[in-house]
Motif scaffolding. Structure first.
Motif, mmCIF file in Angstrom:
data_model
loop_
_atom_site.group_PDB
_atom_site.id
_atom_site.type_symbol
_atom_site.label_atom_id
_atom_site.label_comp_id
_atom_site.label_asym_id
_atom_site.label_seq_id
_atom_site.Cartn_x
_atom_site.Cartn_y
_atom_site.Cartn_z
ATOM 1 N N VAL A 88 -34.526 -32.546 26.076
ATOM 2 C CA VAL A 88 -34.055 -33.769 26.021
ATOM 3 C C VAL A 88 -32.425 -33.685 26.445
ATOM 4 N N ASN A 163 -29.609 -38.572 14.437
ATOM 5 C CA ASN A 163 -29.429 -37.155 13.713
ATOM 6 C C ASN A 163 -27.809 -37.083 13.932
ATOM 7 N N ASP A 191 -31.594 -41.403 23.144
ATOM 8 C CA ASP A 191 -32.264 -40.213 22.764
ATOM 9 C C ASP A 191 -33.351 -40.520 21.579
ATOM 10 N N HIS A 194 -36.520 -38.337 17.572
ATOM 11 C CA HIS A 194 -37.086 -38.192 16.267
ATOM 12 C C HIS A 194 -37.836 -39.293 15.787
HETATM 13 C C1 LIG Z 1 -31.232 -35.775 18.753
HETATM 14 C C2 LIG Z 1 -31.530 -34.504 19.326
HETATM 15 N N1 LIG Z 1 -31.721 -34.595 20.662
HETATM 16 C C3 LIG Z 1 -32.106 -33.496 21.340
HETATM 17 C C4 LIG Z 1 -32.577 -32.372 20.822
HETATM 18 C C5 LIG Z 1 -33.087 -31.008 21.236
HETATM 19 O O1 LIG Z 1 -33.934 -31.466 22.412
HETATM 20 P P1 LIG Z 1 -34.270 -30.272 23.557
HETATM 21 O O2 LIG Z 1 -34.425 -29.113 22.960
HETATM 22 O O3 LIG Z 1 -35.129 -30.933 24.133
HETATM 23 O O4 LIG Z 1 -33.041 -30.484 24.430
HETATM 24 C C6 LIG Z 1 -32.437 -32.408 19.241
HETATM 25 C C7 LIG Z 1 -32.677 -31.164 18.537
HETATM 26 O O5 LIG Z 1 -32.650 -31.070 17.212
HETATM 27 C C8 LIG Z 1 -31.919 -33.574 18.484
HETATM 28 O O6 LIG Z 1 -31.794 -33.489 17.181
#
Ligand SMILES: Cc1ncc(COP(=O)(O)O)c(C=O)c1O
Length: 380
Positions: A88, A163, A191, A194
Motif C-alpha cells: 500500500v 490510522n 488508503d 483498514h
Molecule cells: C494506513 C496504513 N496503510 C498502509 C499500511 C501498510 O501497508 P503495506 O505494508 O502494504 O505498505 C499500514 C500498516 O499498518 C497502514 O496502517
C-alpha cells in the motif's frame, strides 16, 4: 474460529512485532492470531506446486476484490479496475509519481508515518492539516482542505478508516471532500487498508464510490494478517489512468509477489466467515480495553474506536511526556503518539489484537509505568 497464537508461535510468526525479549508487544499493526485456514492452504499448495515464478499479467485479484466490495459494502466496482502492486505504501508513492501533479500534498495529521515519507520521497511538500482527536468525530477540517487547495495543493492523502485515530469518516464528510476535489480538480489518494476492519456501530463508505477520479490503494494484508505476502492493489476507474500505471517502467513500479496474488485472491473471496469472527473478536477486545482502562487508568481517554484494532489513547492527565518509553521500561511496547504527529506528547497507539490475558498485561504495564511518573530506564 480465531485462534490466539501462543508466545512462542507469535515470536515465530511475527518476528518484528515480537523482536524484543521479555516485552509484551502492542505497537506495530499485526495481530497475535493465526491466519484464516483457506489462506494457509492456498499458500502451502502454491509453494508445493513450486508456483514461485513472476506473477502473471492479468490475475484474479481484481475480480475477487469486486466480489468483496459488493458483498460487504454494496459497492459495484469493475473487476478490471485493479492494478496489482507490491504494497500500500509503495502503491501510494506510485500513484503520486504517475497520476498526481507535482506540488504540495495535503496530509491530515496525525497520520500513519509513511504517508509523510511517501510524499517526501517523491520530492513533494507536505501540507499538514489537523484532524481534531478532541472533537467527537475527529473528522476532516474541510475549510482547511479548501484553503490548502486554494493555495495550490492538488493532492490529498486520505486514510479511510483512519490510522491512528480509528475514525470512520461519514459519507457526508467524504462527499464534502469529493466536492472540493471536483471544484479544484484535485486528486485524492485514499488508503483503505483498514476498511474490512470496520467495527460494529460504524459504516464504511468507499471514497472512490463518491469521487471517480480518486485513486484507491488497498490490500487484504492488514485484515487478514499477512504483510509478508507483499500484495496490494491500486484501484482506478479511468482506463487511461490505469494504462499510465501499467506503463510505468519496472524500476518505477513496486513489483509484487505471486504468493501475494494467491493469498489476496483467497482472502477477498473465501474468508468472509473468518473475517466476521475476527471483527466480533476485535469488538470484544475493544470492550475489554475500555473496562481495563476504566478500572486501572481512569484518567486515560480513548478515542471511539470505530475501525481497526489500534486504540488511540490520550494519557496527558498522567503528566508523562513519552508514555511509550515509560511503558517499555515496564515490559510493554506501545507506539509513541509523536511518531504520528511530531511534537505531540502524552499519547500512545495501543494494538489490542491479542489475547485477553496479554491485553490485561499491557494495560497493567502501562499503569505501573504511569504511576511511576515515567521514571525507569527504557529497555531495548
Ligand atoms: C494506513 C496504513 N496503510 C498502509 C499500511 C501498510 O501497508 P503495506 O505494508 O502494504 O505498505 C499500514 C500498516 O499498518 C497502514 O496502517
Amino acid at each position: 474460529m480465531i485462534r490466539d497464537l501462543t508466545d512462542d508461535e507469535a515470536r515465530a510468526a511475527l518476528p518484528l512485532k515480537w523482536e524484543l525479549p521479555d516485552v509484551v508487544p502492542a505497537w506495530v499493526a499485526e495481530m497475535d492470531y493465526a491466519q484464516a485456514e483457506p489462506i494457509t492452504e492456498a499458500l502451502v499448495d502454491a509453494v508445493r506446486r513450486g508456483a514461485l515464478g513472476y506473477p502473471p499479467h492479468g490475475d484474479d485479484l481484481g475480480a475477487a476484490f469486486s466480489g468483496f466490495a459488493a458483498r460487504h459494502w454494496g459497492w459495484d466496482v469493475p473487476a478490471g479496475a485493479s492494478v496489482a502492486t507490491g504494497g500500500v505504501v509503495s502503491g501510494i508513492r506510485l500513484a503520486l509519481e504517475v497520476l498526481c501533479p507535482p506540488g504540495p500534498v495535503v496530509v491530515p495529521m496525525p497520520c500513519y508515518p509513511p504517508f509523510v515519507h511517501a510524499v517526501e520521497v517523491t520530492g513533494r511538500e507536505v501540507v499538514p492539516i489537523e484532524l481534531d482527536p478532541e472533537s467527537d468525530d475527529a473528522g476532516l477540517d474541510l475549510a482547511a482542505v479548501s484553503r490548502a487547495f486554494a493555495a495550490g495543493a492538488r493532492t490529498l492523502l486520505l486514510c479511510n478508516p483512519h490510522n491512528p485515530l480509528g475514525h470512520v469518516p461519514s459519507r457526508g464528510e467524504l462527499a464534502g471532500l469529493a466536492a472540493l476535489a471536483r471544484e479544484y480538480d484535485a486528486r485524492v489518494i485514499t488508503d483503505e487498508i483498514h476498511a474490512p476492519l470496520t467495527l460494529p456501530g460504524a459504516t464504511f463508505t468507499p471514497y472512490l464510490s463518491l469521487d471517480d477520479r480518486a485513486v484507491l490503494v488497498t490490500s487484504p494484508s492488514k485484515a487478514f494478517n499477512m504483510p509478508a505476502t507483499h500484495g496490494a492493489q491500486l484501484v482506478v476507474l479511468d482506463p487511461a489512468d490505469r494504462a499510465r500505471l501499467e506503463a510505468a517502467p519496472i524500476p518505477a513500479q513496486n513489483t509484487w509477489s505471486s504468493l501475494g496474488v494467491v493469498a489476496g485472491t483467497v482472502a477477498w473471496r473465501d474468508c468472509d466467515d473468518w473475517l466476521a469472527a475476527l471483527v466480533e473478536r476485535l469488538a470484544e477486545q475493544r470492550a475489554l480495553l475500555a473496562e481495563l482502562l476504566a478500572d486501572r487508568l481512569p484518567k486515560a481517554r480513548m478515542r471511539p474506536l470505530e475501525a481497526t484494532y489500534l486504540a488511540w489513547l490520550d494519557l496527558r492527565a498522567y503528566g508523562v511526556d513519552d508514555p511509550a518509553a515509560a511503558a517499555l521500561a515496564h515490559g510493554v511496547r506501545l507506539a509513541p503518539g509523536q511518531d504520528y504527529q511530531p511534537g505531540l506528547t502524552g499519547h500512545v497507539r495501543l494494538n489490542l489484537a491479542t489475547s485477553a490475558d496479554r491485553l490485561e498485561r499491557i494495560v497493567e504495564g502501562l499503569r505501573t509505568a504511569l504511576d511511576d511518573g515515567g521514571s525507569g530506564a527504557p529497555r531495548g
